[in-house]
Scaffold this active site. Structure first.
Site, PDB file in Angstrom:
ATOM      1  N   LYS A 116       0.697  -1.102   0.185  1.00 33.82           N
ATOM      2  CA  LYS A 116       0.182  -0.157   0.350  1.00 33.82           C
ATOM      3  C   LYS A 116       1.245   1.574   0.127  1.00 33.82           C
ATOM      4  O   LYS A 116       0.173   2.383  -0.887  1.00 33.82           O
ATOM      5  CB  LYS A 116      -0.714  -0.075   1.003  1.00 33.82           C
ATOM      6  CG  LYS A 116      -1.818  -0.952   0.674  1.00 33.82           C
ATOM      7  CD  LYS A 116      -3.069  -0.911   2.024  1.00 33.82           C
ATOM      8  CE  LYS A 116      -4.337  -2.090   1.507  1.00 33.82           C
ATOM      9  NZ  LYS A 116      -5.264  -1.444   2.557  1.00 33.82           N
ATOM     10  N   GLY A 165      -9.103  -5.365   5.589  1.00 36.37           N
ATOM     11  CA  GLY A 165      -9.631  -4.988   7.137  1.00 36.37           C
ATOM     12  C   GLY A 165      -9.185  -4.897   8.065  1.00 36.37           C
ATOM     13  O   GLY A 165      -9.049  -4.236   8.703  1.00 36.37           O
ATOM     14  N   GLU A 200      -2.109   7.666   8.108  1.00 40.97           N
ATOM     15  CA  GLU A 200      -2.812   8.639   7.150  1.00 40.97           C
ATOM     16  C   GLU A 200      -3.438   8.818   8.863  1.00 40.97           C
ATOM     17  O   GLU A 200      -4.290   8.755   8.818  1.00 40.97           O
ATOM     18  CB  GLU A 200      -3.721   7.719   6.625  1.00 40.97           C
ATOM     19  CG  GLU A 200      -3.405   7.281   5.447  1.00 40.97           C
ATOM     20  CD  GLU A 200      -4.736   6.674   3.966  1.00 40.97           C
ATOM     21  OE1 GLU A 200      -5.114   5.644   5.031  1.00 40.97           O
ATOM     22  OE2 GLU A 200      -3.827   6.035   3.196  1.00 40.97           O
ATOM     23  N   LEU A 203     -10.441  10.089   8.332  1.00 42.67           N
ATOM     24  CA  LEU A 203     -11.366  10.630   7.901  1.00 42.67           C
ATOM     25  C   LEU A 203     -12.564  10.546   8.306  1.00 42.67           C
ATOM     26  O   LEU A 203     -13.264   8.885   8.735  1.00 42.67           O
ATOM     27  CB  LEU A 203     -11.197  10.588   5.933  1.00 42.67           C
ATOM     28  CG  LEU A 203     -10.678  11.141   4.814  1.00 42.67           C
ATOM     29  CD1 LEU A 203     -10.150  10.558   4.140  1.00 42.67           C
ATOM     30  CD2 LEU A 203     -10.190  12.441   5.619  1.00 42.67           C
ATOM     31  N   ARG A 291      -7.761  -6.804  -9.650  1.00 46.16           N
ATOM     32  CA  ARG A 291      -8.436  -7.874  -9.500  1.00 46.16           C
ATOM     33  C   ARG A 291     -10.232  -7.717 -10.275  1.00 46.16           C
ATOM     34  O   ARG A 291     -10.146  -6.804  -9.796  1.00 46.16           O
ATOM     35  CB  ARG A 291      -8.788  -9.565  -8.670  1.00 46.16           C
ATOM     36  CG  ARG A 291      -8.647  -8.405  -7.836  1.00 46.16           C
ATOM     37  CD  ARG A 291      -8.977  -9.203  -6.325  1.00 46.16           C
ATOM     38  NE  ARG A 291      -8.871  -8.345  -4.723  1.00 46.16           N
ATOM     39  CZ  ARG A 291      -9.849  -8.226  -4.745  1.00 46.16           C
ATOM     40  NH1 ARG A 291     -11.591  -7.948  -5.377  1.00 46.16           N
ATOM     41  NH2 ARG A 291     -10.149  -7.631  -3.264  1.00 46.16           N
TER      42      ARG A 291
HETATM   43  P1  ADP Z   1      -8.336  -2.884   3.078  1.00 43.70           P
HETATM   44  O1  ADP Z   1      -7.054  -3.556   1.785  1.00 43.70           O
HETATM   45  O2  ADP Z   1      -8.436  -3.464   4.467  1.00 43.70           O
HETATM   46  O3  ADP Z   1      -9.597  -3.572   2.778  1.00 43.70           O
HETATM   47  P2  ADP Z   1      -8.555  -0.650   2.715  1.00 43.70           P
HETATM   48  O4  ADP Z   1      -6.831   0.982   2.614  1.00 43.70           O
HETATM   49  O5  ADP Z   1      -8.800  -0.477   0.875  1.00 43.70           O
HETATM   50  O6  ADP Z   1      -8.108  -1.729   3.572  1.00 43.70           O
HETATM   51  O7  ADP Z   1      -9.799  -0.044   3.769  1.00 43.70           O
HETATM   52  C1  ADP Z   1     -10.339  -0.463   4.043  1.00 43.70           C
HETATM   53  C2  ADP Z   1     -11.677   0.447   4.782  1.00 43.70           C
HETATM   54  O8  ADP Z   1     -10.828   0.870   5.697  1.00 43.70           O
HETATM   55  C3  ADP Z   1     -12.355   2.181   4.303  1.00 43.70           C
HETATM   56  O9  ADP Z   1     -13.303   0.761   2.863  1.00 43.70           O
HETATM   57  C4  ADP Z   1     -12.946   2.694   5.342  1.00 43.70           C
HETATM   58  O10 ADP Z   1     -13.816   2.239   5.771  1.00 43.70           O
HETATM   59  C5  ADP Z   1     -11.641   2.505   5.724  1.00 43.70           C
HETATM   60  N1  ADP Z   1     -10.355   3.144   5.915  1.00 43.70           N
HETATM   61  C6  ADP Z   1      -9.203   3.090   5.244  1.00 43.70           C
HETATM   62  N2  ADP Z   1      -8.711   4.569   5.774  1.00 43.70           N
HETATM   63  C7  ADP Z   1      -9.141   5.149   6.064  1.00 43.70           C
HETATM   64  C8  ADP Z   1      -9.194   5.965   5.975  1.00 43.70           C
HETATM   65  N3  ADP Z   1      -7.712   6.980   6.414  1.00 43.70           N
HETATM   66  N4  ADP Z   1      -9.132   6.916   7.321  1.00 43.70           N
HETATM   67  C9  ADP Z   1     -11.222   6.743   7.607  1.00 43.70           C
HETATM   68  N5  ADP Z   1     -11.206   5.177   7.405  1.00 43.70           N
HETATM   69  C10 ADP Z   1     -10.294   4.508   6.525  1.00 43.70           C
END
Ligand code: ADP
Length: 451
Positions: A116, A165, A200, A203, A291
């Site tokens: 990531k 997640g 990060e 949000l 994918r």
């Molecule tokens: P994974 O690959 O484990 O699914 P992601 O980076 O796609 O992780 O994030 C999954 C979810 O986590 C997002 O859809 C959101 O709900 C939450 N999330 C991720 N980053 C943030 C952030 N910077 N602020 C708030 N929520 C976040």
């Protein structure tokens, strides 16, 4: 074109790929673990090969067994579906070394997007807007504290190798951050074998909006609009829809254009999803999935484009035949992931389906490998099927979803159908007013007693 595709997956996605292959006149090979002897993908494929015992690491993740299955059957391509080996660059390399085509992007792009931190660096270079955060991995608490001061609390600590997640920790202040870093590192090491974590900005009330892209690796790429996947539980998507109730056509064209141009520059091959958080009119890249995704049917319904068919043709070396101006977005589509879980507690409920009656009618699609008498094994994910509805607009799609949910009968196991029956009747959902935290709040409220 390929003569024979081996599908390195199971469940509804194995069926989805099988259907696309059949419509292209390509022979199919199913693989299965001993827990899946009676599975629908095995019954429908032209040939099938048992690749091991129930645990995924011994069967669906067993690369030597999959290679042997290719050799025995003479398959010239492998479709990995989603999950399992779909984002494993080493698997893609090994197939190539054996003269078998991996139906997916170049291994180097899987690698970049699988990390990531590297993914965010690449996105930034390609002009995709990112969430403010640490420029790379953070190892020392002191370094993390300095960065967090800069971006402002709350912050989220995420695993570089993260997925599903897992390994994410929110910190509201310096004390929490010190703990979050050490806990996230331990969790990331245990889950992914890599303890690299990054920071990060957290949000507070974003939506999750992702852009579907299709590239031919020859400098052409298009976008197929967005999917709104803000309804999540434990960072796992539950309900997906397109178009997003929060976007207008101009915003769609703008972010879609940014993504398509970035993928053209990267030379990306096949289908991919660029995921964003969206808050106060701004998009923030979080990750890219290299994918086909679970929620791809939502896009297929509103564009009329068969994504798996396109994916196979592109992997076989065809150029992209769809121009951006040919992509039309018609009406609205909604997908519900029906799981074999209790609708309120989410306790898994594997077992035998004693009665199965999926809904039908205009604009209703059910992607499922379940059938009456099928025994859902406890070894894999709990997806029973996906219910997708399509209508001329969101209001009609909600009414269609409501009636389709009421027709859907699955007896013998618990499913999440009652959750969707409650959601489709909820005013916030009907108004499209929800962010990524809405569902957890709802589930913890008295309103969820309706489920
Ligand atoms: P994974 O690959 O484990 O699914 P992601 O980076 O796609 O992780 O994030 C999954 C979810 O986590 C997002 O859809 C959101 O709900 C939450 N999330 C991720 N980053 C943030 C952030 N910077 N602020 C708030 N929520 C976040």
């Amino acid at each position: 074109m390929f003569d024979k595709i081996l599908i390195a997956n199971r469940g509804e996605i194995a069926l989805r790929v099988l259907r696309a292959a059949k419509e292209l006149g390509i022979a199919t090979v199913a693989v299965y673990s001993t827990a899946d002897k009676e599975a629908m993908h095995v019954k429908l494929a032209d040939e099938s090969v048992c690749i091991g015992p129930p645990p995924a690491r011994d069967s669906y993740l067993n690369v030597p067994a999959l290679l042997a299955a290719c050799e025995i059957t003479g398959a010239d391509a492998v479709h990995p579906g989603y999950g399992f080996l779909s984002e494993n660059a080493r698997f893609a390399d090994i197939l190539t070394e054996h003269g078998i085509t991996f139906i997916g992007p170049k291994p180097e792009h899987i690698r970049v997007m699988g990390d990531k931190i590297e993914a965010k660096r690449t996105a930034t270079r390609l002009g995709i807007p990112c969430v403010p955060g640490s420029p790379g991995a953070v190892s020392e608490a002191s370094e993390a504290l300095k960065i967090a001061e800069g971006i402002g609390y709350p912050v989220i600590v995420k695993a570089a190798a993260g997925g599903g997640g897992r390994g994410m920790k929110v910190a509201k202040n310096a004390d929490e951050l010190v703990n979050a870093i050490s806990n996230a590192k331990i969790e990331a090491k245990a889950a992914f074998g890599d303890d690299a974590v990054y920071l990060e900005k957290y949000l507070a009330k974003p939506r999750h909006i992702e852009i579907q892209i299709l590239g031919d690796g020859r400098g052409r790429a298009i976008h197929l609009g967005e999917r709104d996947c803000s309804l999540q539980r434990r960072h796992q998507k539950v309900w997906e829809e397109s178009p997003s109730p929060a976007l207008n056509a101009a915003q769609r064209e703008e972010i879609g254009g940014v993504c398509a141009r970035a993928m053209a520059e990267l030379g990306y091959i096949g289908v991919g999803t660029i995921e964003f958080l969206y808050e106060d009119g701004a998009f923030y890249f979080i990750e890219m999935n290299t994918r086909i995704q679970v929620e791809h049917p939502v896009t297929e319904m509103i564009t009329g484009i068969d994504l798996v068919n396109e994916q196979i043709k592109i992997a076989a070396g065809s150029p992209l035949t769809i121009a951006q101006e040919d992509v039309r977005f018609n009406g609205a589509a909604i997908e519900c992931r029906v799981n074999a879980e209790h609708a309120r507690t989410f306790v898994p409920s594997p077992g035998r389906i004693t009665y199965f009656h999926p809904p039908g009618g205009l604009g209703v699609r059910v992607d499922s490998a379940a059938y009456q008498g099928y025994n859902i094994p406890p070894n894999y994910d709990s997806l029973v099927g996906k219910l997708i509805v399509h209508a001329r607009n969101r209001t009609e799609a909600l009414m269609r979803l409501r009636r389709a949910l009421d027709e859907f009968v699955v007896d013998g196991i618990e499913t999440t159908l009652p959750l969707y029956r409650a959601l489709v009747r909820n005013t916030d959902i009907q108004n499209g007013q929800y962010d990524i935290h809405w569902l957890e709040g709802y589930l913890n409220s008295d309103a969820a007693n309706d489920i």
